[in-house]
Write a protein that holds these residues in place. Structure first.
Motif, PDB file in Angstrom:
ATOM      1  N   MET A   1      20.007 -22.814  30.160  1.00 50.57           N
ATOM      2  CA  MET A   1      19.200 -21.782  30.784  1.00 50.57           C
ATOM      3  C   MET A   1      19.772 -20.429  30.387  1.00 50.57           C
ATOM      4  SD  MET A   1      16.539 -21.724  33.022  1.00 50.57           S
ATOM      5  CE  MET A   1      16.625 -23.177  34.020  1.00 50.57           C
ATOM      6  N   THR A   3      19.508 -16.186  31.128  1.00 55.21           N
ATOM      7  CA  THR A   3      19.067 -15.209  32.128  1.00 55.21           C
ATOM      8  C   THR A   3      19.105 -13.806  31.537  1.00 55.21           C
ATOM      9  OG1 THR A   3      19.946 -16.575  33.927  1.00 55.21           O
ATOM     10  CG2 THR A   3      19.496 -14.272  34.433  1.00 55.21           C
ATOM     11  N   SER A   5      18.609  -9.859  32.795  1.00 57.24           N
ATOM     12  CA  SER A   5      18.648  -9.113  34.057  1.00 57.24           C
ATOM     13  C   SER A   5      18.592  -7.613  33.841  1.00 57.24           C
ATOM     14  CB  SER A   5      19.944  -9.423  34.813  1.00 57.24           C
ATOM     15  OG  SER A   5      20.037 -10.767  35.123  1.00 57.24           O
ATOM     16  N   SER A  33      16.274 -10.529  37.914  1.00 49.44           N
ATOM     17  CA  SER A  33      16.825 -11.540  37.012  1.00 49.44           C
ATOM     18  C   SER A  33      15.730 -12.544  36.677  1.00 49.44           C
ATOM     19  CB  SER A  33      17.988 -12.286  37.664  1.00 49.44           C
ATOM     20  OG  SER A  33      19.070 -11.429  37.857  1.00 49.44           O
ATOM     21  N   ALA A  35      15.176 -16.158  34.514  1.00 49.95           N
ATOM     22  CA  ALA A  35      15.841 -17.280  33.843  1.00 49.95           C
ATOM     23  C   ALA A  35      14.805 -18.168  33.166  1.00 49.95           C
ATOM     24  CB  ALA A  35      16.646 -18.093  34.844  1.00 49.95           C
ATOM     25  N   VAL A  89       8.892 -18.707  32.080  1.00 52.80           N
ATOM     26  CA  VAL A  89      10.099 -18.495  32.887  1.00 52.80           C
ATOM     27  C   VAL A  89      10.212 -19.562  33.960  1.00 52.80           C
ATOM     28  CG1 VAL A  89      10.156 -16.004  32.447  1.00 52.80           C
ATOM     29  CG2 VAL A  89       9.102 -16.851  34.538  1.00 52.80           C
ATOM     30  N   GLN A  91      12.674 -19.177  36.613  1.00 47.75           N
ATOM     31  CA  GLN A  91      13.067 -18.542  37.866  1.00 47.75           C
ATOM     32  C   GLN A  91      13.028 -17.024  37.716  1.00 47.75           C
ATOM     33  OE1 GLN A  91      17.245 -18.698  39.297  1.00 47.75           O
ATOM     34  NE2 GLN A  91      16.368 -19.638  41.129  1.00 47.75           N
ATOM     35  N   ASP A  93      14.132 -13.648  40.200  1.00 48.83           N
ATOM     36  CA  ASP A  93      14.747 -13.189  41.437  1.00 48.83           C
ATOM     37  C   ASP A  93      14.652 -11.663  41.481  1.00 48.83           C
ATOM     38  OD1 ASP A  93      16.569 -13.900  43.818  1.00 48.83           O
ATOM     39  OD2 ASP A  93      17.639 -12.258  42.819  1.00 48.83           O
ATOM     40  N   THR A 115      12.707 -15.003  45.583  1.00 48.43           N
ATOM     41  CA  THR A 115      13.014 -15.814  44.419  1.00 48.43           C
ATOM     42  C   THR A 115      11.867 -16.758  44.136  1.00 48.43           C
ATOM     43  OG1 THR A 115      15.376 -15.713  44.926  1.00 48.43           O
ATOM     44  CG2 THR A 115      14.681 -17.439  43.411  1.00 48.43           C
TER      45      THR A 115
END
Length: 121
Positions: A1, A3, A5, A33, A35, A89, A91, A93, A115
């Motif tokens: 994964m 990420t 940000s 963020s 992921a 995507v 995830q 947040d 999230t």
């Protein structure tokens, strides 16, 4: 994964439940963020193989410019735009801070965190 940000992105905006907040505005800070699993080799050094943080900033700027009563609504709108722009995507947040909210005493910030997890939808 992987990420990508953006942290501490500052905006002056007019969000707030009370009319005065929507008139005088205030400072807000966004942490975002995103992921995902890379769809191609990162060694290709190609921006189309990742999430472009310039695009993420543009999404935040656009949503922060829309006056809303609730910062929850703003955070969810950011997530909606990110998942529309980047459907791969896994995830997202968003932490959205309202600096020095108008309360009866000094408060550094109020905040909301939302999230999104692709598997939950």
């Amino acid at each position: 994964m992987l990420t990508v940000s953006l942290n501490g992105v500052e905006f002056f905006a007019y969000h707030g439940f009370y009319q005065e907040e929507q008139l005088i505005g205030g400072r807000f800070i966004v942490d975002l963020s995103v992921a995902f699993k890379p769809v191609d080799e990162l060694s290709a050094d190609d921006i189309t193989h990742t999430v472009n943080y310039e695009t993420l900033h543009s999404i935040c700027r656009s949503e922060m410019s829309e006056t809303r009563k609730l910062i929850e609504t703003v955070a969810q709108a950011i997530i909606n735009q990110v998942t529309t722009q980047y459907p791969f995507v896994e995830q997202v947040d968003v932490l959205l801070k309202k600096m020095h909210p108008p309360l009866s005493g000094p408060v550094n910030h109020s905040a909301v965190r939302i999230t999104y997890n692709k598997g939950d939808n």
